[in-house]
Design an enzyme around this catalytic site. Structure first.
Site, short mmCIF file in Angstrom:
data_model
loop_
_atom_site.label_atom_id
_atom_site.label_comp_id
_atom_site.label_asym_id
_atom_site.label_seq_id
_atom_site.Cartn_x
_atom_site.Cartn_y
_atom_site.Cartn_z
N GLU A 18 -9.29 -4.10 -11.29
CA GLU A 18 -8.20 -4.69 -12.07
C GLU A 18 -8.00 -6.17 -11.73
O GLU A 18 -7.58 -6.95 -12.59
CB GLU A 18 -6.90 -3.91 -11.87
CG GLU A 18 -6.41 -3.92 -10.44
CD GLU A 18 -5.23 -2.98 -10.20
OE1 GLU A 18 -4.97 -2.11 -11.04
OE2 GLU A 18 -4.57 -3.13 -9.16
N GLU A 30 -6.70 4.21 -4.28
CA GLU A 30 -7.03 2.80 -4.41
C GLU A 30 -6.97 2.19 -3.01
O GLU A 30 -7.84 2.40 -2.20
CB GLU A 30 -6.06 2.17 -5.41
CG GLU A 30 -6.42 0.78 -5.84
CD GLU A 30 -5.31 0.16 -6.67
OE1 GLU A 30 -5.63 -0.54 -7.63
OE2 GLU A 30 -4.12 0.35 -6.33
N GLU A 69 2.98 7.07 -12.81
CA GLU A 69 3.35 5.80 -12.19
C GLU A 69 4.82 5.90 -11.79
O GLU A 69 5.66 6.23 -12.63
CB GLU A 69 3.13 4.64 -13.16
CG GLU A 69 3.62 3.28 -12.67
CD GLU A 69 3.00 2.86 -11.34
OE1 GLU A 69 1.78 2.65 -11.30
OE2 GLU A 69 3.74 2.75 -10.34
N GLU A 97 -1.92 2.39 -5.03
CA GLU A 97 -0.94 1.82 -4.09
C GLU A 97 -0.56 2.91 -3.08
O GLU A 97 0.63 3.19 -2.84
CB GLU A 97 0.31 1.26 -4.78
CG GLU A 97 0.00 0.23 -5.85
CD GLU A 97 -0.46 0.88 -7.15
OE1 GLU A 97 0.09 1.92 -7.52
OE2 GLU A 97 -1.40 0.34 -7.77
C1 NOJ Z 1 -1.73 -0.24 -10.69
C2 NOJ Z 1 -2.93 0.63 -10.69
O1 NOJ Z 1 -3.85 0.26 -9.70
C3 NOJ Z 1 -3.56 0.56 -12.05
O2 NOJ Z 1 -4.77 1.28 -12.07
C4 NOJ Z 1 -2.59 1.06 -13.07
O3 NOJ Z 1 -3.14 0.88 -14.34
C5 NOJ Z 1 -1.26 0.32 -13.00
N1 NOJ Z 1 -0.80 0.26 -11.67
C6 NOJ Z 1 -0.20 1.01 -13.83
O4 NOJ Z 1 0.12 2.25 -13.28
#
Ligand code: NOJ
Ligand code: CA
Length: 693
Positions: A500, A494, A397, A476
């Site tokens: 989510e 995604e 991330e 993202e």
């Molecule tokens: C957004 C992502 O779509 C999700 O899958 C992830 O858990 C969080 N960011 C943290 O990285």
């Protein structure tokens, strides 16, 4: 056998026709038609036009009926005169191509790439006397076109202020679209409006015209350029709008250049539109990586949903999710149930809130991509996974801080290579326009997720990962434009609202969300949607807007070569009967057929498991009760199959009775039909097991 075995010979012929030899016809506007081409079976036709003032345009028709009325082509530059008027025809060339290629993994084992190509060159009569070539590829279910700008003595670098490409949709109708350039990047609910009420839209944008034609506009092979949105100018006329850049020009690169392909998928119905998305792959270059058999399509579980439910945290502290013990628990669960991978998020230092209290997502400066938190023993967890026959999925991330990420990229990927980790999920959580990139001036610049800087960044990550046999699943992300054909380690992403949103979204995904996605976002490529919430509960036990059967259907409906079983292990253990389908459903396919579909209302898929005689059916509806009745003629005619059916119960309804499910078996053959009711918010899933007779 080579991976990209040619199944049919390519037919290539190049005929250069001198400009003077053209017969001249007139477009309705009074422009001259200076070049024309037909698709291989003469379904689609393109006219290329030149107006009296030297403007270049194009017209598309299908079976004699206009699809795209005359639309202009050209460019604006920040440091050179526009390329719009004063063109004269310089020449044209045609060629035909017909080749079938093999996907290393995908929705189809083979894809036929069959088109007629027309390249038309125009020279400016004034100013810099530059050349602009437009290359059209005509398929029977759509077209792609792109610009080629050669280098000229006074034109060696293109600083593009915008592209002037237009799409003048010839008929009124309905559009399914989501806003572009808004703070939440790609993650907006689809809107359904008349075509002439669209604002600024992301692509793919999908249209159903009043006569029933289905169109979608997107792009293919987005490389070293900026992503394209569409702005409605007036009526049904859309204009390309490139994503901005912090440095002024939206695209800056040396010449010669070829732009990404501008793609118009054109089909008589919704299932045909889904299939026409093969054009996106066909317009990309063949595999540059060679053998990628080290990537195996898989289902995976992970330390993920528990954070979205707020049961644990990414950051360190008493609720830290990514501990050694918790990772081993998921590895045990994966090994016991046959899952290929375990994702661990929040394993690395840097998730703790920044001193100003903005949270990790506005920050990203502290992320280390090599140092685990002290309660997570990465080498021990990797060794444990290896021993259990499960692959770890790494996590990077970035919070949109690619300056910080790029500094660490090579050591980060090297770490995974050393540990035998063959997949990484990347993430760019930052508001739109909030990407922090290191500029040529050594300073931090703020960029867009779909801008040229990010397009280049993603390809850098993909190619560096490929060198180390690592597959990438970007969240993202930049939008998918089919680059998985060229770089088959770019396995998923995604790029729209995933599961989510059913944990914490305001609002949650509505029942029609997936029936919208199939005909919009999914035309661009695989989505890591993370299905399978059998508890049907989000954060604080709030209900998600789905029946139980629909959660199973999503594995067949939403294509991705990596599919998460996203719910908590204890929820699967509490639901063994439905978990059985999730364990058994395939993730890699020989063939895909949409048996019935209407944009936003219904999608019924049959997919054949790769390398096995097993078929799966998946169907999703919307907030209304829906019905389908489909022939099973996709099955092998000589065989009997045991259909293991998971369907909504007679009184199932996502609002009142979402858990009502019927699980039953039937013996069927290719001569049978299957009719089913889909509950409001519902779906259906079927596994067809071939019997020995
Ligand atoms: C957004 C992502 O779509 C999700 O899958 C992830 O858990 C969080 N960011 C943290 O990285
Ligand atoms: Ca609907």
């Amino acid at each position: 056998m080579t991976l990209f075995r040619l199944l049919a010979a390519a037919v290539l012929c190049l005929i250069a026709i001198p400009a003077a030899a053209q017969t001249v016809a007139q477009a309705p506007s009074g422009s001259q038609i200076v070049a024309t081409a037909d698709s291989p079976s003469k379904v689609i036709h393109v006219d290329v036009t030149l107006s009296p003032e030297g403007r270049v345009g194009y017209i598309v028709s299908r079976q004699g009926k206009p699809v795209i009325a005359e639309s202009r082509l050209g460019f604006l530059f920040t440091d050179a005169p526009q390329m719009l008027r004063n063109f004269k025809l310089a020449g044209q060339a045609t060629r035909s191509f017909d080749q079938t290629w093999e996907e290393p993994w995908g929705e189809y084992r083979t894809i036929r790439d069959r088109y007629n190509e027309l390249a038309v060159s125009f020279d400016e009569t004034k100013w810099l006397k530059r050349r602009m070539t437009v290359v059209f590829r005509l398929f029977d279910d759509g077209i792609g076109f792109r610009y080629e700008l050669p280098r000229a003595p006074d034109f060696t670098h293109a600083n593009i202020a915008d592209e002037l490409t237009e799409f003048n949709v010839a008929e009124p109708g309905t559009a399914w679209w989501d806003e572009a350039l808004e703070w939440n990047r790609a993650e907006y609910l689809y809107r359904r409006t008349p075509i002439d009420e669209v604002g600024v839209a992301q692509t793919p944008i999908t249209f159903r015209t009043d006569s029933g034609l289905h169109l979608s506009i997107h792009e293919a092979a987005l490389v070293d350029y900026s992503g394209m949105d569409l702005r409605r100018v007036h009526d049904n006329v859309f204009k390309a709008m490139l994503m901005p850049s912090s440095t002024g020009p939206k695209v800056s690169r040396g010449l010669p250049l070829a732009t990404p392909w501008r793609v118009i998928m054109i089909a008589p119905d919704a299932p045909g539109l889904y299939k026409s998305a093969q054009i996106i792959l066909n317009l990309n270059e063949p595999n540059k990586l060679g053998d990628v058999s080290w990537f195996k399509p898989m289902k995976y579980v992970g330390i993920w949903w528990e954070m979205h439910l707020d049961k644990s945290t990414w950051n360190s502290g008493p609720k830290h999710g990514a501990t050694t013990a918790n990772a081993k628990r998921y590895i045990d669960f994966a090994a016991k149930n046959g899952f290929g991978g375990v994702l661990v998020e929040g394993w690395n230092k840097g998730w703790d809130d920044d001193p100003d209290g903005n949270g990790w997502f506005a920050w990203g400066k502290d992320f280390s991509f090599t140092q685990p938190y002290p309660d997570f023993d990465l080498p021990a967890v990797a060794a444990y996974a290896h021993k259990k026959g499960v692959g770890l999925i790494g996590h990077h991330e970035t919070a949109g801080n690619i300056a910080n990420y790029e500094k660490q990229l090579i050591p980060a990927l090297e770490l995974y290579r050393r540990l035998g980790i063959h997949a990484v999920k990347t993430g760019y959580v930052a508001d739109a326009g909030g990407i922090q990139a290191l500029g040529a001036d050594g300073k931090i610049h703020f960029e867009w997720h779909q801008g040229q800087v990010m397009v280049d960044h993603h390809l850098k990550v993909i190619t560096e990962a490929a060198k180390r046999q690592i597959a990438v699943d970007a969240h993202e992300p930049v939008k998918d434009t089919g680059l998985r054909r060229t770089y088959p380690n770019w396995v998923s992403r995604e790029g729209q609202r995933g599961m989510e949103y059913n944990a914490w979204g305001e609002p949650k995904n509505p029942p029609e969300h997936e029936a919208n996605l199939v005909f919009t976002r999914m035309l661009s490529g695989p989505m890591d949607f993370t299905p399978g919430i059998v508890s049907l509960k989000g954060k604080d036990d709030t209900p998600i807007l789905s029946t139980l059967a629909k959660q199973l259907a999503l594995y067949v409906v939403i294509y991705s070569p990596i599919q998460m079983a996203a719910d908590l292990p204890e929820n699967y253990e509490a639901n063994p009967k439905t978990f059985k389908f999730i364990k058994e459903v395939a993730v890699d396919w020989d063939d895909t057929r949409m048996l019935a579909g209407e944009v936003g209302d219904l999608a019924v898929f049959a997919r054949k498991q790769r390398g096995a005689p097993t078929w799966f059916l998946g169907a999703v509806g919307d907030e209304q009760e829906r019905h389908f009745d489909v022939a099973l003629d996709f099955l092998d005619p000589g065989r009997r199959y045991r259909a293991e059916i998971y369907r909504d119960g007679a009184d199932a309804d996502y609002r009142t009775n979402p858990r009502a499910i019927v699980i039953e078996q039937r013996i069927v053959t290719a001569r049978d039909r299957m009719a089913m009711r889909i509950a409001p918010g519902g779906g259906a899933a079927v596994r067809f097991v071939a019997l020995d007779n």
